[in-house]
Design an enzyme around this catalytic site. Structure first.
Site, short mmCIF file in Angstrom:
data_model
loop_
_atom_site.label_atom_id
_atom_site.label_comp_id
_atom_site.label_asym_id
_atom_site.label_seq_id
_atom_site.Cartn_x
_atom_site.Cartn_y
_atom_site.Cartn_z
N ASP A 29 0.76 -1.28 0.00
CA ASP A 29 0.38 -0.26 0.15
C ASP A 29 0.71 1.13 -0.13
O ASP A 29 1.85 1.43 0.92
CB ASP A 29 -0.49 0.64 1.67
CG ASP A 29 -1.85 0.90 1.44
OD1 ASP A 29 -3.39 0.41 1.13
OD2 ASP A 29 -1.39 2.58 0.96
N ASP A 128 -3.76 2.34 -4.98
CA ASP A 128 -2.72 2.18 -4.59
C ASP A 128 -2.56 0.69 -3.83
O ASP A 128 -0.87 0.60 -2.73
CB ASP A 128 -2.05 3.43 -3.21
CG ASP A 128 -3.15 3.10 -2.83
OD1 ASP A 128 -3.49 2.81 -2.10
OD2 ASP A 128 -2.61 4.54 -1.19
N GLU A 129 -2.92 -0.08 -3.89
CA GLU A 129 -2.95 -1.11 -3.54
C GLU A 129 -2.15 -2.75 -4.01
O GLU A 129 -3.64 -2.91 -5.18
CB GLU A 129 -3.63 -1.12 -2.24
CG GLU A 129 -4.88 -1.24 -2.44
CD GLU A 129 -5.50 -1.03 -0.70
OE1 GLU A 129 -5.86 -1.85 -0.48
OE2 GLU A 129 -5.96 0.46 -0.46
N1 DCP Z 1 -8.72 8.49 -1.09
C1 DCP Z 1 -9.61 9.67 -1.75
N2 DCP Z 1 -10.79 9.75 -0.40
C2 DCP Z 1 -10.99 8.77 0.15
C3 DCP Z 1 -10.12 7.88 0.88
C4 DCP Z 1 -9.03 7.71 -0.21
O1 DCP Z 1 -9.59 10.77 -2.70
N3 DCP Z 1 -11.76 9.09 1.00
C5 DCP Z 1 -7.18 8.31 -2.30
C6 DCP Z 1 -6.26 9.72 -1.80
C7 DCP Z 1 -4.94 8.54 -1.54
C8 DCP Z 1 -5.62 7.12 -1.91
O2 DCP Z 1 -7.29 7.08 -2.70
O3 DCP Z 1 -4.17 9.42 -1.84
C9 DCP Z 1 -5.58 6.08 -1.77
O4 DCP Z 1 -6.25 5.83 -0.06
P1 DCP Z 1 -5.58 5.17 1.20
O5 DCP Z 1 -7.01 4.77 2.29
O6 DCP Z 1 -4.41 4.08 0.24
O7 DCP Z 1 -4.72 6.54 1.95
P2 DCP Z 1 -3.31 7.22 1.38
O8 DCP Z 1 -2.63 5.84 0.92
O9 DCP Z 1 -3.79 8.73 1.53
O10 DCP Z 1 -2.58 7.00 3.18
P3 DCP Z 1 -1.96 5.66 3.49
O11 DCP Z 1 -0.35 6.26 4.19
O12 DCP Z 1 -2.63 5.84 4.97
O13 DCP Z 1 -2.15 4.21 3.28
CA CA Z 2 -2.29 4.44 0.59
CA CA Z 3 -4.86 2.13 -0.58
#
Ligand code: DCP
Ligand code: CA
Ligand code: CA
Length: 381
Positions: A29, A128-129
């Site tokens: 991730d 992203d995963e």
């Molecule tokens: N995303 C979004 N709205 C949300 C959740 C996520 O637009 N409510 C988008 C932005 C994130 C991407 O999806 O960058 C991936 O979501 P993740 O839940 O994996 O969160 P992040 O990658 O941002 O943070 P982490 O470091 O916790 O994985």
């Molecule tokens: Ca992420």
């Molecule tokens: Ca994710």
């Protein structure tokens, strides 16, 4: 008794290949993905709380936060909260607010997922995963799996400038919880015989699929930890949650999950994308810059013993819109000249249709394995 759990089979669930190896499943991730890409393209943002915003356009501040870097998270800013609230929380923090740019993140995602697919069987589960199967490459040796995962993290950092968090475990559920265990830039390996000691102290909220609704029901019934969930009488669990969810949760809490990876039937495509030295509409120049990647792609293909039937070129314009042109052959081939010439011709068409490009790429698909004589024969006949 509702479930017939065989506890002895827990540690060494064999894999789908039936070769008796303990499975080693990875989950990758990317950390604060959209915000991290913004940092890569503008490194000054690393020093500031940075918030990626989905503006609704109604007023200047209306909309929600897509994600934020870890500096911004220290102020309680996270995905889904209103932009106005984020601005209030970051009032004195000299934060930066950038608009969401999905096509840009997509390009990073595709490159990373493609390179993961070059090495492993992959089930991509989001932008992203992804899950990836380390079983064959490691023979089920978790020390080796840990090494491969470190290598993968290093490579993504070197090639893309991005950190990610990886979890490794005997199945998808454990791997996913492991990747979530240490963030950002984490690597958590749960050896099969450590599965229960890893899971039991965690909150039930950490089990994939437990959202606010299920969490509330579990807690109302006194179930807080995974240990509590694992030991809860199965019949009672079924009564409060319904059969399907109860079975899944009971097994998950006991470290059991037989779900295979939903891989794209083997490798279905290979691609390479480059950023051009300058934006240009000169297709000969683009082809020259792309040529090493075409060679590299061809080497990959040959190493895997694959033939391709479709060649495509990808063009990303300065406005980051993504376009492609493709050509399918009568019969599959692994001929370098065919690949190279097709890419050159397709690039000429693409550029004459679109004008200048910022990035260019090549992709082969409809892949057929040499080992897979039957389907190759089907194509040939
Ligand atoms: N995303 C979004 N709205 C949300 C959740 C996520 O637009 N409510 C988008 C932005 C994130 C991407 O999806 O960058 C991936 O979501 P993740 O839940 O994996 O969160 P992040 O990658 O941002 O943070 P982490 O470091 O916790 O994985
Ligand atoms: Ca992420
Ligand atoms: Ca994710």
């Amino acid at each position: 008794m509702l479930f017939n759990l065989s506890k002895t089979s827990l540690n060494y669930t064999t894999n789908a290949f039936g070769d008796g190896l303990p499975r080693a499943i990875g989950h990758l991730d990317l950390d604060y993905f959209f915000a991290q890409v913004e940092e890569v393209e503008n490194p000054a943002l690393k020093n500031s709380p940075t918030v990626v915003c989905v503006y609704s356009g109604r007023t200047e501040e209306s909309g929600v936060v897509s994600t934020a870097n870890y500096r911004a998270r220290e102020f309680g800013v996270k995905s889904g909260i209103p932009i106005s609230l984020a601005k209030r929380r970051l009032k004195d923090a000299e934060a930066v607010f950038v608009p969401i740019n999905q096509p840009k993140y997509q390009v990073y995602s595709e490159r990373i997922m493609d390179s993961l697919r070059d090495e492993f069987e992959v089930e991509q589960t989001g932008i992203d995963e992804a899950f990836f199967d380390l079983t064959r490459k490691t023979g089920g040796d978790y020390a080796k799996a840990q090494e491969l995962a470190s290598e993968l993290k290093r490579r993504i950092l070197l090639e893309e400038g991005l950190t990610c968090s990886i979890g490794i475990g005997p199945n998808k559920v454990v791997a996913k919880m492991a990747s979530d265990f240490k963030k950002p830039d984490g690597l958590t390996v749960v050896w099969p015989d450590q599965t229960l000691s890893f899971l039991f102290p965690l909150s039930v909220d950490k089990v994939p699929g437990v959202g606010p609704k299920t969490s509330k029901i579990l807690k109302e019934n006194g179930i807080e930890s995974i240990r509590g969930l694992a030991g809860y009488p199965a019949e009672n669990l079924e009564r409060i949650l319904g059969r399907k969810l109860a079975i899944y949760l009971h097994k998950a809490a006991n470290g059991q999950d037989d779900e295979p990876l939903a891989t794209e039937t083997g490798v279905s495509q290979l691609s390479r994308i480059i950023t051009l030295k300058t934006d240009t509409a000169d297709s000969t120049e683009i082809f020259t810059q792309l040529s090493p990647s075409i060679k590299d792609l061809h080497e990959r293909l040959t190493a895997k013993g694959l033939f391709f039937r479709t060649v495509a070129v990808i063009g990303i314009r300065p406005d980051l819109s993504i376009h492609s042109r493709s050509r399918s052959l009568e019969t599959p081939t692994n001929d370098y000249q065919v690949l190279s010439r097709s890419a050159r011709d397709l690039l000429a068409t693409l550029v004459s249709d679109l004008g200048g490009l910022r990035r260019a790429g090549v992709r082969v698909s409809d892949l057929v394995g040499v080992a897979n004589q039957q389907s190759l024969g089907e194509f040939m006949s």
